[in-house]
Structures are given as C-alpha cells and as structure tokens.
Design a protein around this motif. Sequence first.
Motif: not given
Length: 196
Positions: A117-122, A124-128
């Motif tokens: 459900v949650m990719s690494i890119e997702e 990272e985007r949320i953290m940014d």
Amino acid sequence: MGNLFGKKKQTRVTEQDKAILQLKQQRDKLRQYQKRINLQLEKERRLAKQLLKDGKKEKALLLLKKKRYQDQLLDKTENQISNLERLVQDLEFAQIEKKVIDGLKVGNECLKKMHEVMSIEEVERIMDETQDSIEYQRQIDEMLAGSLSQEDEDAVLAELEAITQVSGLGAPRPLIHPEVERLRPRTGARRPDLQL
C-alpha cells in the motif's frame, strides 16, 4: 438427529494433543504400577523379617532377592516416567513454537500488504510535505512572535512608509507592542511619540 442438516463440527483437538494425552495416560499408568510395586515391596520386607524370626533364612533370602529385582524394576519405571515427562514437555513446547511461527507468518503477511500500500517514494513524498509544512509553520510562529531579523524589520518599516506616503497619511508613528507599553515605567506625562 442433531447434525442432519448442519455441517460437520470441526474439532480443535490436534494429533499432537492426542499424542500428549496418550503419553500422560501412560505416565499415570506407570505411577500406579510404581505404587503397587512399593506396597508389594513393603509386604515382602515385613514377610522377610517374619521369616528370619521364624528361622527360615533360605526363604527370607529368596524373598530379598525378589525384592531386589523389583527395586531394579522401580528404577527402570522411574526412568521411563522421566522420559515420558520430557517427551510431553518437548511436544508442548513444539506446539508453542508452532503458534509463534504461525503468528510470525501472519505478521509478515500483514507487513507485506502494508508495504504494498505504501511505497518508499510515497513515504518520502509525505515526509517532504510534512517537513515543508513544519518549516512554514515555524516561519509563521516567528513572525507572530516578533522575532523578525533586523533586515526583515527594516523591510516591513520601509513598506509601511511607502504605503503611508502613497495614501497621504503623513509620517507614521512608531509602533509599540502593548506588552512593552505595559512594562514601561510610568512618569507623569507620556511622550507623544510613544503613544499608539
């Protein structure tokens, strides 16, 4: 007639449970055998004493040999009981280990589904986005707290002067924060340039 239209009732008793039960039953039978042998040994000991009193030394000797043989059987029985108990404990612990492994499997499956459900890119985007929001809020907090740098203060005053000149309001009075005004010592007359 109970299960005529219903499904066959599933039992929770596993093969390991049945094996453990059989081992415990066998252990209990061996303990009963031990008790019976101990009672018999006690009788034979008393009988041997009586035979010695009656002067029948040969019969007493034969009875004591039989008693010695039964003592050896008791030792073997104790070893068997010990082995059965160890086996029962091993089986019970293996069942616990199996439950732990099953739990780990379920946990791993859940983790895999969550990772799908949650990719690494997702992440990272949320953290940014979160970091940007935190930085923006920090800037707002600094502005509201009056912690502008001297450069920012000068830019704000220059903008205020430009607005007042354009609108024809005349020279602006210096702004004093109400908290500063409250803390200032009172001396009879107030200076007109420090009033709001």
